[in-house]
Write an enzyme that holds these catalytic residues in place. Structure first.
Site, PDB file in Angstrom:
ATOM      1  N   HIS A  21     -32.687  28.076  17.951  1.00  0.00           N
ATOM      2  CA  HIS A  21     -33.125  28.140  19.365  1.00  0.00           C
ATOM      3  C   HIS A  21     -32.738  27.470  20.289  1.00  0.00           C
ATOM      4  CE1 HIS A  21     -37.343  28.782  16.695  1.00  0.00           C
ATOM      5  NE2 HIS A  21     -37.108  30.106  17.207  1.00  0.00           N
ATOM      6  N   LYS A  45     -50.885  32.437  11.658  1.00  0.00           N
ATOM      7  CA  LYS A  45     -51.121  32.337  10.223  1.00  0.00           C
ATOM      8  C   LYS A  45     -50.061  31.206   9.806  1.00  0.00           C
ATOM      9  CE  LYS A  45     -51.856  36.121   7.676  1.00  0.00           C
ATOM     10  NZ  LYS A  45     -52.005  36.905   6.591  1.00  0.00           N
ATOM     11  N   ARG A  94     -30.632  37.199  15.949  1.00  0.00           N
ATOM     12  CA  ARG A  94     -29.716  36.707  14.869  1.00  0.00           C
ATOM     13  C   ARG A  94     -28.794  37.823  14.079  1.00  0.00           C
ATOM     14  NH1 ARG A  94     -34.933  33.933  12.867  1.00  0.00           N
ATOM     15  NH2 ARG A  94     -35.776  35.588  13.776  1.00  0.00           N
ATOM     16  N   SER A 131     -37.604  29.758  11.447  1.00  0.00           N
ATOM     17  CA  SER A 131     -38.629  28.518  11.454  1.00  0.00           C
ATOM     18  C   SER A 131     -39.440  28.662  10.234  1.00  0.00           C
ATOM     19  CB  SER A 131     -39.711  28.891  12.557  1.00  0.00           C
ATOM     20  OG  SER A 131     -38.962  28.387  13.781  1.00  0.00           O
TER      21      SER A 131
HETATM   22  P1  ADP Z   1     -41.611  34.543  17.632  1.00  0.00           P
HETATM   23  O1  ADP Z   1     -42.665  34.432  16.335  1.00  0.00           O
HETATM   24  O2  ADP Z   1     -42.024  35.144  18.741  1.00  0.00           O
HETATM   25  O3  ADP Z   1     -40.393  35.743  16.829  1.00  0.00           O
HETATM   26  P2  ADP Z   1     -39.928  32.225  16.950  1.00  0.00           P
HETATM   27  O4  ADP Z   1     -40.048  31.039  17.137  1.00  0.00           O
HETATM   28  O5  ADP Z   1     -39.738  32.869  15.550  1.00  0.00           O
HETATM   29  O6  ADP Z   1     -40.923  33.173  17.539  1.00  0.00           O
HETATM   30  O7  ADP Z   1     -38.696  32.988  17.785  1.00  0.00           O
HETATM   31  C1  ADP Z   1     -38.517  32.978  19.029  1.00  0.00           C
HETATM   32  C2  ADP Z   1     -37.218  33.652  19.586  1.00  0.00           C
HETATM   33  O8  ADP Z   1     -36.111  33.139  19.281  1.00  0.00           O
HETATM   34  C3  ADP Z   1     -37.051  35.269  19.012  1.00  0.00           C
HETATM   35  O9  ADP Z   1     -36.466  36.038  20.010  1.00  0.00           O
HETATM   36  C4  ADP Z   1     -36.112  35.138  17.668  1.00  0.00           C
HETATM   37  O10 ADP Z   1     -35.790  36.315  17.308  1.00  0.00           O
HETATM   38  C5  ADP Z   1     -35.185  34.046  18.071  1.00  0.00           C
HETATM   39  N1  ADP Z   1     -34.591  32.997  17.279  1.00  0.00           N
HETATM   40  C6  ADP Z   1     -35.070  32.604  16.264  1.00  0.00           C
HETATM   41  N2  ADP Z   1     -34.262  31.981  15.392  1.00  0.00           N
HETATM   42  C7  ADP Z   1     -33.235  32.315  15.795  1.00  0.00           C
HETATM   43  C8  ADP Z   1     -31.897  32.015  15.711  1.00  0.00           C
HETATM   44  N3  ADP Z   1     -31.300  31.235  14.504  1.00  0.00           N
HETATM   45  N4  ADP Z   1     -30.852  32.684  16.325  1.00  0.00           N
HETATM   46  C9  ADP Z   1     -31.136  33.231  17.554  1.00  0.00           C
HETATM   47  N5  ADP Z   1     -32.183  33.650  17.848  1.00  0.00           N
HETATM   48  C10 ADP Z   1     -33.363  33.078  17.190  1.00  0.00           C
END
Ligand code: ADP
Length: 173
Positions: A21, A45, A94, A131
């Site tokens: 992120h 969840k 990703r 995450s």
């Molecule tokens: P959501 O539940 O909305 O997917 P996340 O916190 O999982 O929220 O992810 C937020 C954004 O960051 C999404 O666009 C996700 O694809 C991106 N993202 C998460 N991890 C990575 C990573 N390692 N590299 C690039 N983008 C990421």
């Protein structure tokens, strides 16, 4: 040519924020005048940290990054973006598996609100960081120092040692 002020929102769960992120944030901040990291408050969840905790962790990490702020929001991302007068949604990619879902989401957001989504690919080294996996590995006590900031690792360790203590109490009581 006049420069138009461009504000982008980077919405997500960020439970917790990872180096993947942060990589997207650092690349994205160069493209926009202001970048709002927007922590969704909608109940998910298996949520580990409260929205307040997630915002707090992110605030520490973006200190000193010009034009980057963090907020939490309720409800629809597109409504929040409109309220904040943001013209762009930023999302990270990703891998090809992300593309299918993100494509659908971006087209829906454009159809319902006319807002454009811009994608940034994180560095290859974070291509497998999520995450969800971070929470799983942390719950088993694994070392995540390459994938998350030290401050986040500390919070995770604290959270899981408390959860384990509670489980032990419940088992012995
Ligand atoms: P959501 O539940 O909305 O997917 P996340 O916190 O999982 O929220 O992810 C937020 C954004 O960051 C999404 O666009 C996700 O694809 C991106 N993202 C998460 N991890 C990575 C990573 N390692 N590299 C690039 N983008 C990421």
């Amino acid at each position: 040519m006049d420069h138009k002020f461009v504000r982008a929102v980077f919405p997500g769960s960020f439970d917790p924020i990872t180096n993947g992120h942060l990589d997207v944030v650092k690349r994205g901040m160069r493209l926009f005048d202001e970048l709002i990291i927007a922590v969704g408050r909608s109940p998910v969840k298996n949520q580990l940290f409260t929205p307040e905790e997630r915002v707090e962790m992110i605030a520490e990490l973006i200190e000193g990054l010009p034009g980057v702020v963090v907020e939490s929001f309720d409800g629809l991302t597109v409504e929040y973006a409109a309220k904040r007068q943001a013209t762009v949604i930023l999302r990270g990619l990703r891998s090809l598996t992300d593309v299918q879902y993100e494509f659908q989401l971006a087209l829906t957001n454009r159809a319902v609100a006319g807002i454009e989504t811009i994608f940034i690919m994180s560095s290859e080294q974070y291509g497998f960081t999520s995450s969800t996996l971070i929470r799983e590995v942390a719950s088993l006590g694994g070392d995540l120092s390459n994938l998350i900031p030290a401050s986040v690792q500390k919070r995770l360790a604290g959270r899981f040692s408390r959860l384990r203590a509670k489980q032990d109490d419940a088992a012995s009581g």
